[in-house]
Design a protein around this motif. Sequence first.
Motif, PDB file in Angstrom:
ATOM      1  N   LEU A 174       5.293  -1.255  -5.384  1.00 57.19           N
ATOM      2  CA  LEU A 174       4.615  -0.738  -4.201  1.00 57.19           C
ATOM      3  C   LEU A 174       3.393  -0.263  -4.530  1.00 57.19           C
ATOM      4  O   LEU A 174       2.648  -0.774  -2.897  1.00 57.19           O
ATOM      5  N   SER A 175       2.101  -0.591  -5.366  1.00 55.45           N
ATOM      6  CA  SER A 175       1.447  -0.587  -5.324  1.00 55.45           C
ATOM      7  C   SER A 175       0.537  -1.963  -5.007  1.00 55.45           C
ATOM      8  O   SER A 175       0.086  -2.187  -4.537  1.00 55.45           O
ATOM      9  N   GLU A 176       1.777  -3.083  -4.968  1.00 56.59           N
ATOM     10  CA  GLU A 176       0.996  -4.559  -4.525  1.00 56.59           C
ATOM     11  C   GLU A 176       1.849  -4.785  -3.361  1.00 56.59           C
ATOM     12  O   GLU A 176       0.572  -5.370  -2.401  1.00 56.59           O
ATOM     13  N   ALA A 177       2.484  -4.694  -2.872  1.00 52.33           N
ATOM     14  CA  ALA A 177       3.104  -4.101  -1.124  1.00 52.33           C
ATOM     15  C   ALA A 177       1.936  -3.022  -0.790  1.00 52.33           C
ATOM     16  O   ALA A 177       0.869  -3.746   0.575  1.00 52.33           O
ATOM     17  N   ARG A 178       1.435  -2.060  -1.112  1.00 51.50           N
ATOM     18  CA  ARG A 178       0.379  -1.450  -0.137  1.00 51.50           C
ATOM     19  C   ARG A 178      -0.523  -1.969  -0.466  1.00 51.50           C
ATOM     20  O   ARG A 178      -1.811  -2.548   0.683  1.00 51.50           O
ATOM     21  N   THR A 179      -1.502  -2.835  -1.235  1.00 53.38           N
ATOM     22  CA  THR A 179      -3.031  -3.949  -1.376  1.00 53.38           C
ATOM     23  C   THR A 179      -2.470  -4.669  -0.049  1.00 53.38           C
ATOM     24  O   THR A 179      -3.788  -5.104   0.403  1.00 53.38           O
ATOM     25  N   ILE A 180      -1.438  -5.553  -0.278  1.00 54.89           N
ATOM     26  CA  ILE A 180      -1.148  -6.788   0.464  1.00 54.89           C
ATOM     27  C   ILE A 180      -1.551  -5.960   1.861  1.00 54.89           C
ATOM     28  O   ILE A 180      -1.869  -6.401   2.575  1.00 54.89           O
ATOM     29  N   ALA A 181      -0.659  -5.436   2.068  1.00 54.59           N
ATOM     30  CA  ALA A 181      -0.394  -4.312   3.738  1.00 54.59           C
ATOM     31  C   ALA A 181      -2.368  -3.784   4.005  1.00 54.59           C
ATOM     32  O   ALA A 181      -2.464  -4.602   5.395  1.00 54.59           O
ATOM     33  N   LEU A 182      -2.873  -3.341   2.805  1.00 56.08           N
ATOM     34  CA  LEU A 182      -4.354  -2.770   3.349  1.00 56.08           C
ATOM     35  C   LEU A 182      -4.901  -4.317   3.149  1.00 56.08           C
ATOM     36  O   LEU A 182      -6.052  -4.546   4.541  1.00 56.08           O
ATOM     37  N   ALA A 183      -5.121  -5.216   2.749  1.00 54.50           N
ATOM     38  CA  ALA A 183      -5.926  -6.928   2.552  1.00 54.50           C
ATOM     39  C   ALA A 183      -5.316  -6.905   3.725  1.00 54.50           C
ATOM     40  O   ALA A 183      -6.079  -7.467   4.918  1.00 54.50           O
ATOM     41  N   LEU A 190      -2.765   3.079  10.403  1.00 56.95           N
ATOM     42  CA  LEU A 190      -1.221   3.284  10.233  1.00 56.95           C
ATOM     43  C   LEU A 190      -0.005   2.290   9.810  1.00 56.95           C
ATOM     44  O   LEU A 190       1.145   2.409   9.467  1.00 56.95           O
ATOM     45  N   ALA A 191      -0.114   1.096  10.910  1.00 53.45           N
ATOM     46  CA  ALA A 191       0.409   0.020  10.412  1.00 53.45           C
ATOM     47  C   ALA A 191       0.802  -0.873   9.748  1.00 53.45           C
ATOM     48  O   ALA A 191       1.664  -0.914   8.854  1.00 53.45           O
ATOM     49  N   ALA A 192      -0.212  -0.641   9.014  1.00 50.58           N
ATOM     50  CA  ALA A 192      -0.731  -1.542   7.651  1.00 50.58           C
ATOM     51  C   ALA A 192       0.287  -0.163   6.328  1.00 50.58           C
ATOM     52  O   ALA A 192       1.457  -0.937   6.121  1.00 50.58           O
ATOM     53  N   LEU A 195       7.595   0.060   4.376  1.00 49.22           N
ATOM     54  CA  LEU A 195       9.033  -0.654   5.320  1.00 49.22           C
ATOM     55  C   LEU A 195       9.410  -2.171   4.375  1.00 49.22           C
ATOM     56  O   LEU A 195      10.433  -2.238   3.315  1.00 49.22           O
ATOM     57  N   PHE A 196       7.838  -2.584   3.283  1.00 47.14           N
ATOM     58  CA  PHE A 196       8.556  -3.873   2.981  1.00 47.14           C
ATOM     59  C   PHE A 196       8.119  -3.542   1.677  1.00 47.14           C
ATOM     60  O   PHE A 196       8.066  -4.970   0.623  1.00 47.14           O
ATOM     61  N   GLY A 197       7.740  -2.324   1.340  1.00 47.66           N
ATOM     62  CA  GLY A 197       7.806  -2.274  -0.034  1.00 47.66           C
ATOM     63  C   GLY A 197       8.882  -1.951  -0.819  1.00 47.66           C
ATOM     64  O   GLY A 197       9.123  -1.536  -2.330  1.00 47.66           O
ATOM     65  N   VAL A 198       8.885  -0.389  -0.410  1.00 42.64           N
ATOM     66  CA  VAL A 198      10.123  -0.015  -0.630  1.00 42.64           C
ATOM     67  C   VAL A 198      11.281  -0.111  -0.992  1.00 42.64           C
ATOM     68  O   VAL A 198      12.243   0.286  -2.193  1.00 42.64           O
ATOM     69  N   VAL A 199      12.224  -1.016   0.044  1.00 47.60           N
ATOM     70  CA  VAL A 199      13.142  -1.785  -0.484  1.00 47.60           C
ATOM     71  C   VAL A 199      13.089  -2.534  -0.988  1.00 47.60           C
ATOM     72  O   VAL A 199      14.582  -2.190  -2.431  1.00 47.60           O
ATOM     73  N   PRO A 200      12.911  -3.168  -1.758  1.00 42.19           N
ATOM     74  CA  PRO A 200      13.237  -4.367  -3.237  1.00 42.19           C
ATOM     75  C   PRO A 200      12.425  -3.470  -4.322  1.00 42.19           C
ATOM     76  O   PRO A 200      12.936  -3.752  -5.365  1.00 42.19           O
ATOM     77  N   ALA A 201      11.556  -2.707  -4.214  1.00 40.58           N
ATOM     78  CA  ALA A 201      11.653  -2.079  -5.228  1.00 40.58           C
ATOM     79  C   ALA A 201      12.575  -0.855  -5.447  1.00 40.58           C
ATOM     80  O   ALA A 201      12.878  -0.796  -7.142  1.00 40.58           O
ATOM     81  N   LEU A 202      12.796  -0.641  -4.645  1.00 33.17           N
ATOM     82  CA  LEU A 202      14.342   0.337  -4.753  1.00 33.17           C
ATOM     83  C   LEU A 202      15.402  -0.836  -5.974  1.00 33.17           C
ATOM     84  O   LEU A 202      15.949  -0.120  -6.680  1.00 33.17           O
TER      85      LEU A 202
END
Length: 176
Positions: free
Chosen positions: A34-43, A85-87, A93-100
Amino acid sequence: VATWRWADRAGREGERGVRGALGGDGRSIIGQMLSEARTIALAGAALGVVLAVRGVKLLLALGPQDLPTIGPVTIDAHVLGFTILAAVAAAALFGVVPALRASRPGIVGLLRSSNRTSELGAGRTLRNGVGTGEVALAFVLLVGSGLMLRSFAVLARANPGFDAAGLLTFTAGGPG
């Protein structure tokens, strides 16, 4: 981003298998993904905002100076709020499913398949479908933006049908 995250998940199954074998729990794997997905989305959002600001400046510089409604075109707090909000939504969306999915690995299977492709039939078909959809959407956006720029250039050179030299435009407010 979705295809990249999917390929990354498939490529790092061996790493997650080793973490699980060494005692790593699902929560730490979920947190990392999730932290990887958040970093990529915010970047990506930050890069998008920079490109938008420069694009607006370029369009304002290219546009006709006597157009009365071109002045208020800016990147304001509403645009930045929507971008954030979109990020966050993209990261979720793209971090939770793969993480679970990665938090419940079969350790032995992951370690055995770390050098091979572990996805079969349905997973490969879905991944290819997502990739094809992304390319199609990128093509539609590219064509649409090209048409918009061409229309903007045509409008900037258009003859308004009257002599615009020495004219003044203003807005008059009535009662109420």
